[in-house]
Write a protein that holds these residues in place. Sequence first.
Motif, PDB file in Angstrom:
ATOM      1  N   LEU A 352     -32.885  10.688-105.582  1.00  0.00           N
ATOM      2  CA  LEU A 352     -33.296  10.542-104.189  1.00  0.00           C
ATOM      3  C   LEU A 352     -32.094  10.598-103.263  1.00  0.00           C
ATOM      4  CD1 LEU A 352     -35.376   9.919-102.004  1.00  0.00           C
ATOM      5  CD2 LEU A 352     -35.210   7.491-102.621  1.00  0.00           C
ATOM      6  N   ARG A 353     -31.010   9.964-103.651  1.00  0.00           N
ATOM      7  CA  ARG A 353     -29.787  10.002-102.838  1.00  0.00           C
ATOM      8  C   ARG A 353     -29.229  11.427-102.783  1.00  0.00           C
ATOM      9  NH1 ARG A 353     -26.151   5.661-105.598  1.00  0.00           N
ATOM     10  NH2 ARG A 353     -24.836   6.020-103.762  1.00  0.00           N
ATOM     11  N   ALA A 354     -29.331  12.134-103.900  1.00  0.00           N
ATOM     12  CA  ALA A 354     -28.867  13.526-103.912  1.00  0.00           C
ATOM     13  C   ALA A 354     -29.692  14.379-102.958  1.00  0.00           C
ATOM     14  CB  ALA A 354     -28.948  14.084-105.331  1.00  0.00           C
ATOM     15  N   PHE A 355     -30.993  14.127-102.921  1.00  0.00           N
ATOM     16  CA  PHE A 355     -31.865  14.887-102.026  1.00  0.00           C
ATOM     17  C   PHE A 355     -31.394  14.750-100.577  1.00  0.00           C
ATOM     18  CE2 PHE A 355     -35.404  15.169 -99.091  1.00  0.00           C
ATOM     19  CZ  PHE A 355     -36.045  16.334 -99.482  1.00  0.00           C
ATOM     20  N   PHE A 356     -31.113  13.524-100.155  1.00  0.00           N
ATOM     21  CA  PHE A 356     -30.700  13.323 -98.759  1.00  0.00           C
ATOM     22  C   PHE A 356     -29.311  13.891 -98.498  1.00  0.00           C
ATOM     23  CE2 PHE A 356     -34.406  10.752 -98.498  1.00  0.00           C
ATOM     24  CZ  PHE A 356     -34.733  10.734 -97.146  1.00  0.00           C
ATOM     25  N   ARG A 357     -28.437  13.879 -99.483  1.00  0.00           N
ATOM     26  CA  ARG A 357     -27.119  14.495 -99.291  1.00  0.00           C
ATOM     27  C   ARG A 357     -27.259  15.994 -99.049  1.00  0.00           C
ATOM     28  NH1 ARG A 357     -24.853  10.964-104.174  1.00  0.00           N
ATOM     29  NH2 ARG A 357     -23.826   9.308-102.993  1.00  0.00           N
ATOM     30  N   VAL A 358     -28.151  16.619 -99.808  1.00  0.00           N
ATOM     31  CA  VAL A 358     -28.304  18.066 -99.679  1.00  0.00           C
ATOM     32  C   VAL A 358     -29.057  18.437 -98.412  1.00  0.00           C
ATOM     33  CG1 VAL A 358     -29.369  20.120-100.695  1.00  0.00           C
ATOM     34  CG2 VAL A 358     -28.165  18.488-102.154  1.00  0.00           C
ATOM     35  N   PHE A 359     -30.219  17.835 -98.207  1.00  0.00           N
ATOM     36  CA  PHE A 359     -31.107  18.307 -97.158  1.00  0.00           C
ATOM     37  C   PHE A 359     -30.748  17.793 -95.770  1.00  0.00           C
ATOM     38  CE2 PHE A 359     -33.525  19.392-100.881  1.00  0.00           C
ATOM     39  CZ  PHE A 359     -34.071  20.614-100.529  1.00  0.00           C
ATOM     40  N   TYR A 360     -29.794  16.876 -95.693  1.00  0.00           N
ATOM     41  CA  TYR A 360     -29.320  16.461 -94.375  1.00  0.00           C
ATOM     42  C   TYR A 360     -27.892  16.922 -94.123  1.00  0.00           C
ATOM     43  CZ  TYR A 360     -33.619  14.053 -93.495  1.00  0.00           C
ATOM     44  OH  TYR A 360     -34.953  13.787 -93.270  1.00  0.00           O
TER      45      TYR A 360
END
Length: 464
Positions: A352-360
């Motif tokens: 989940l943290r990786a998702f926000f790093r990428v998509f933001y």
Amino acid sequence: MAGAGARLSLGRGIASRLRVPPPCRLAHAASASAEITSLKDEDCSGFLHWLQRKAGTQISAVLTLGSSAFGRSLFALEPIKEGDCIMEVPYDVQLTQDKFPVEVRILLDNVVGDTAKVAVLLMMEQHLGHVESGWEPYVKSLPCKGQMHNMMLWDLNELHMVRNSSIYNEAIEQKDQAKKEFSAVKPILEHFPHLFGETNVEDFMLASALVSSRAWWTLRGVSLIPFADFLNHDGFSNSILLYDEQKDVCEVIADRSYAVGEQVMIRYGKFSNATLALNFGFTFSRNVYDQVHIWIDMPEQDLLCREKLDIWERHHSPKAEDMFSCGRTKISFVIKKAKSSRGKGIGVPEILRAFFRVFYSTSLEELEEMTMEAARNDGRLARRPLENTEREIHAHRMLLLHLNDEIQGYSTAIEQLEIANDPASRSVHPFRKEMAKDLLVGELRVLQSASAWVANYCESLSMS
């Protein structure tokens, strides 16, 4: 989902005792310290004698069937020691799909799944009744519709209480699936009116709820196991249902000692309130296994969406406990309670943290730097914080905003449930209303723990 588990293979020549996957069966939530209201259940006083005559062997010498504040239960008739085998139920007295008449079984093959087949079998035995059914005492012992609280049986107004939880959609999908299965089996049931009589989708859904809440998976498939399915659930028990292949019996081993009159419990599995409500029809006010599925919209309007998706697919590498699913426009993540609000212990899932790093991220340069950082480590995007602290904080603050939005939605839903004169809740069954509250409050706690973890993480980075 409850009652479904991995199939286990056996070594040749080994008399194996297998752990049967967790049961899907109805029982009111109970604790080991539950107060006994009656040690004898007059309606079922002859049940065990009937079952033992049918089996031609003893089922249990140390358990008796009775009532507690939580419904029918099993109690210690004699002192029980830890490690004692307290029950053995032979396969011959278990309700499985091979108990169908051959002509029915042939027609049902490849039409519906095993759970639906056993539901149809149960409908047949209910119709045959006292004169023709060999299972009439067992069928009579099963809960009636008014005693069942599986979410498959909730109406839309009741389901609306849990609309903030992902279980809302799962329950609707489960109801829809049952309707499809009934449409598939209805022509077969109509072909044997002497076995099934007149049937409707409501009867099928009730039978399906009974099976999904009471049956175990064994090597013989889905099994309704009389007497064993009176065992109530204790989430902290280590007793489970076992299958002894050599003796062809299902058995239960006591995980602790019991005094005479104590209710004997087993553990169905490490299930959240969402799973317990959906498949079993009860919840706990505090469930240590609660977790939350959150859905996050894919930013399709983002000009860098394709590049971000490519990086995401190549570098998320989730652990087994960080399960997620991807839809066309949304991604679902599972969050469990963070053990420490100070950033220690289990935090929010790495994926989940990786998702926000990428998509933001806001530029191709940021994405390229992120990819190089992942390559320098172990290939994952969340193994270590981003080297650019400002970007790391920004990504986690966006995550925090999402978590806090979820928290607000849950808080509002819980407040609505607590309004005593709310017109929408007047027709809701009080027990189901309490279930909805338990479910939402438990998931809210998980979200709050995750929010506290992320807030502390951002604060720690800001101060470093």
